[in-house]
Design a protein around this motif. Structure first.
Motif, PDB file in Angstrom:
ATOM      1  N   PHE A 198      44.095 103.984 -31.265  1.00  0.00           N
ATOM      2  CA  PHE A 198      42.777 103.513 -30.835  1.00  0.00           C
ATOM      3  C   PHE A 198      42.824 102.018 -30.516  1.00  0.00           C
ATOM      4  N   TYR A 199      43.423 101.242 -31.414  1.00  0.00           N
ATOM      5  CA  TYR A 199      43.433  99.791 -31.211  1.00  0.00           C
ATOM      6  C   TYR A 199      44.445  99.352 -30.148  1.00  0.00           C
ATOM      7  N   LYS A 200      45.447 100.196 -29.891  1.00  0.00           N
ATOM      8  CA  LYS A 200      46.345  99.922 -28.756  1.00  0.00           C
ATOM      9  C   LYS A 200      45.570 100.054 -27.443  1.00  0.00           C
ATOM     10  N   LEU A 201      44.728 101.074 -27.366  1.00  0.00           N
ATOM     11  CA  LEU A 201      43.892 101.253 -26.182  1.00  0.00           C
ATOM     12  C   LEU A 201      42.858 100.136 -26.077  1.00  0.00           C
ATOM     13  N   LEU A 202      42.279  99.746 -27.231  1.00  0.00           N
ATOM     14  CA  LEU A 202      41.300  98.654 -27.229  1.00  0.00           C
ATOM     15  C   LEU A 202      41.949  97.366 -26.716  1.00  0.00           C
ATOM     16  N   LEU A 203      43.187  97.123 -27.134  1.00  0.00           N
ATOM     17  CA  LEU A 203      43.918  95.939 -26.667  1.00  0.00           C
ATOM     18  C   LEU A 203      44.129  95.995 -25.154  1.00  0.00           C
ATOM     19  N   GLN A 204      44.454  97.170 -24.639  1.00  0.00           N
ATOM     20  CA  GLN A 204      44.646  97.325 -23.191  1.00  0.00           C
ATOM     21  C   GLN A 204      43.343  97.082 -22.431  1.00  0.00           C
ATOM     22  N   ILE A 205      42.230  97.506 -23.021  1.00  0.00           N
ATOM     23  CA  ILE A 205      40.910  97.246 -22.414  1.00  0.00           C
ATOM     24  C   ILE A 205      40.639  95.747 -22.393  1.00  0.00           C
ATOM     25  N   GLN A 206      40.928  95.085 -23.515  1.00  0.00           N
ATOM     26  CA  GLN A 206      40.651  93.659 -23.640  1.00  0.00           C
ATOM     27  C   GLN A 206      41.574  92.813 -22.771  1.00  0.00           C
ATOM     28  N   LYS A 207      42.726  93.362 -22.405  1.00  0.00           N
ATOM     29  CA  LYS A 207      43.656  92.668 -21.516  1.00  0.00           C
ATOM     30  C   LYS A 207      43.443  93.082 -20.052  1.00  0.00           C
ATOM     31  N   ASP A 208      42.375  93.859 -19.823  1.00  0.00           N
ATOM     32  CA  ASP A 208      42.039  94.353 -18.477  1.00  0.00           C
ATOM     33  C   ASP A 208      43.133  95.217 -17.861  1.00  0.00           C
ATOM     34  N   GLU A 209      43.905  95.902 -18.725  1.00  0.00           N
ATOM     35  CA  GLU A 209      44.935  96.816 -18.233  1.00  0.00           C
ATOM     36  C   GLU A 209      44.379  98.225 -18.056  1.00  0.00           C
ATOM     37  N   LYS A 210      43.231  98.490 -18.703  1.00  0.00           N
ATOM     38  CA  LYS A 210      42.587  99.801 -18.598  1.00  0.00           C
ATOM     39  C   LYS A 210      41.090  99.623 -18.660  1.00  0.00           C
ATOM     40  N   SER A 211      40.375 100.519 -17.980  1.00  0.00           N
ATOM     41  CA  SER A 211      38.910 100.521 -18.091  1.00  0.00           C
ATOM     42  C   SER A 211      38.521 101.304 -19.340  1.00  0.00           C
ATOM     43  N   ILE A 212      37.319 101.047 -19.851  1.00  0.00           N
ATOM     44  CA  ILE A 212      36.827 101.792 -21.015  1.00  0.00           C
ATOM     45  C   ILE A 212      36.800 103.285 -20.694  1.00  0.00           C
ATOM     46  N   ASP A 213      36.387 103.597 -19.474  1.00  0.00           N
ATOM     47  CA  ASP A 213      36.271 105.001 -19.066  1.00  0.00           C
ATOM     48  C   ASP A 213      37.635 105.705 -19.121  1.00  0.00           C
ATOM     49  N   LYS A 214      38.658 105.064 -18.598  1.00  0.00           N
ATOM     50  CA  LYS A 214      39.993 105.660 -18.575  1.00  0.00           C
ATOM     51  C   LYS A 214      40.565 105.770 -19.986  1.00  0.00           C
ATOM     52  N   ALA A 215      40.350 104.729 -20.789  1.00  0.00           N
ATOM     53  CA  ALA A 215      40.841 104.742 -22.174  1.00  0.00           C
ATOM     54  C   ALA A 215      40.162 105.848 -22.977  1.00  0.00           C
ATOM     55  N   ALA A 216      38.864 106.030 -22.756  1.00  0.00           N
ATOM     56  CA  ALA A 216      38.109 107.063 -23.462  1.00  0.00           C
ATOM     57  C   ALA A 216      38.590 108.455 -23.071  1.00  0.00           C
ATOM     58  N   GLU A 217      38.919 108.638 -21.790  1.00  0.00           N
ATOM     59  CA  GLU A 217      39.421 109.936 -21.331  1.00  0.00           C
ATOM     60  C   GLU A 217      40.774 110.250 -21.971  1.00  0.00           C
ATOM     61  N   GLU A 218      41.650 109.249 -22.058  1.00  0.00           N
ATOM     62  CA  GLU A 218      42.951 109.417 -22.712  1.00  0.00           C
ATOM     63  C   GLU A 218      42.756 109.788 -24.184  1.00  0.00           C
ATOM     64  N   ARG A 219      41.803 109.091 -24.788  1.00  0.00           N
ATOM     65  CA  ARG A 219      41.504 109.319 -26.209  1.00  0.00           C
ATOM     66  C   ARG A 219      40.999 110.743 -26.440  1.00  0.00           C
ATOM     67  N   LYS A 238      34.118 112.733 -24.166  1.00  0.00           N
ATOM     68  CA  LYS A 238      34.554 111.400 -23.733  1.00  0.00           C
ATOM     69  C   LYS A 238      33.519 110.326 -24.073  1.00  0.00           C
ATOM     70  N   GLU A 239      32.231 110.667 -23.942  1.00  0.00           N
ATOM     71  CA  GLU A 239      31.164 109.693 -24.209  1.00  0.00           C
ATOM     72  C   GLU A 239      31.227 109.143 -25.639  1.00  0.00           C
ATOM     73  N   TYR A 240      31.664 109.997 -26.569  1.00  0.00           N
ATOM     74  CA  TYR A 240      31.797 109.580 -27.971  1.00  0.00           C
ATOM     75  C   TYR A 240      32.782 108.412 -28.080  1.00  0.00           C
ATOM     76  N   PHE A 241      33.908 108.541 -27.386  1.00  0.00           N
ATOM     77  CA  PHE A 241      34.939 107.503 -27.447  1.00  0.00           C
ATOM     78  C   PHE A 241      34.537 106.262 -26.649  1.00  0.00           C
ATOM     79  N   VAL A 242      33.788 106.459 -25.567  1.00  0.00           N
ATOM     80  CA  VAL A 242      33.261 105.317 -24.808  1.00  0.00           C
ATOM     81  C   VAL A 242      32.409 104.441 -25.720  1.00  0.00           C
ATOM     82  N   GLU A 243      31.535 105.086 -26.482  1.00  0.00           N
ATOM     83  CA  GLU A 243      30.647 104.352 -27.392  1.00  0.00           C
ATOM     84  C   GLU A 243      31.423 103.650 -28.504  1.00  0.00           C
ATOM     85  N   LEU A 244      32.500 104.281 -28.978  1.00  0.00           N
ATOM     86  CA  LEU A 244      33.324 103.657 -30.020  1.00  0.00           C
ATOM     87  C   LEU A 244      33.963 102.368 -29.513  1.00  0.00           C
TER      88      LEU A 244
END
Length: 287
Positions: A198-219, A238-244
């Motif tokens: 989860f936090y690896k994906l969050l880091l990718q979002i914060q580094k602009d390597e992934k959108s929240i939408d794409k990260a949530a779908e992977e999750r 997916k919406e659950y993970f978007v909100e997280l």
């Protein structure tokens, strides 16, 4: 009033919700197999009793019961084997993991199949294979359950030993503190792995390597089962993970710092376990 000595005493061990009957029925069969009897060294086993007590909203509520005297006898035999033979512990650990992995791998393969194209015979073959894999997993799963579930035999045995050692060495930590540190696994559990993912994906979002939408779908693709417990089927969308992800970002949580924190905790745990083991003079067998 005197109890009837010939009457079977069933003990309620757990309440379980399940959609398919494959789990309780494979469990009942598993604990009556010759293989299970040989492992726990008993001549006869009584099947579990799964009593349906409620059925609504596609959920079946079960009381899981066992014959108490049989359950205790099996538990005592397994504890005795663990105490006398380290190879039995290694075997139980290895076999339970292998059996669980076989079920998981087969189910993940099934997810990719278009079952609507299967003939009735092929569907029966698929179900039979899944059922037999579940039987084997439940044999070893029950061996693992036996040592502690409900009666805490293994925990009590370890706690009694540790309490004496803590007292004899006048140790600075309490028995529960020592027990907690020494029994925390260094190996990453699936729960720990998903948290780090989860936090690896969050880091990718914060580094602009992934959108929240794409990260949530992977999750979702990997962890939509996270809330699927014994309370019944819950599949996360997916919406659950978007909100997280949005919640963590809003609270200022830093993915990189969280991952560093996990690594530091693991290193500290390993050091603490090594230090406590040395200070309490724990032998290889005791460890």
């Amino acid at each position: 009033m005197l109890k009837d000595k010939n009457k079977i005493q069933w003990k309620l061990l757990a309440v379980d919700y399940a959609t398919p009957l494959v789990h309780p029925t494979s469990y009942m069969l598993g604990v009556t197999t010759p293989k299970f009897k040989k492992i726990v060294q008993v001549e006869k086993t009584t099947p579990s009793l799964f009593e349906t007590i409620e059925e609504k909203a596609n959920k079946q509520k079960f009381n899981w019961c066992l014959v108490e005297k049989d359950y205790v006898e099996q538990a005592e035999n397994v504890i005795d084997k663990l105490d006398k033979d380290s190879k039995f512990f290694e075997r139980a650990n290895k076999e339970s993991r292998i059996a669980a992995k076989r079920v998981r791998d087969y189910v993940l393969w099934l997810f990719k199949q278009d079952l609507s194209q299967y003939s009735d015979k092929k569907l029966i073959d698929v179900y039979s294979k899944l059922f037999n894999l579940m039987v084997d997993a439940n044999i070893w799963g029950h061996v693992v359950n036996l040592v502690d579930f409900d009666h805490n035999m293994l925990t009590n045995k370890i706690m009694d030993f540790l309490e004496k050692r803590v007292k004899d060495t006048n140790y600075k930590l309490t028995t529960p503190e020592v027990f907690g540190i020494l029994t925390t696994p260094l190996e990453k559990s699936p729960v720990m792995e998903q948290e780090e993912d989860f936090y690896k994906l969050l880091l990718q979002i914060q580094k602009d390597e992934k959108s929240i939408d794409k990260a949530a779908e992977e999750r979702k693709q990997k962890y939509d089962w996270l809330e699927f417990h014994y309370s019944g089927p819950t599949i996360l969308e997916k919406e659950y993970f978007v909100e997280l992800f949005r919640s963590e970002i809003k609270q200022g949580v830093n993915g990189k710092e969280k991952l560093k924190e996990f690594e530091e905790k693991r290193k500290q745990l390993a050091l603490n376990q090594k230090r406590i083991s040395k200070e309490l003079k724990l032998s290889k067998k005791e460890l």
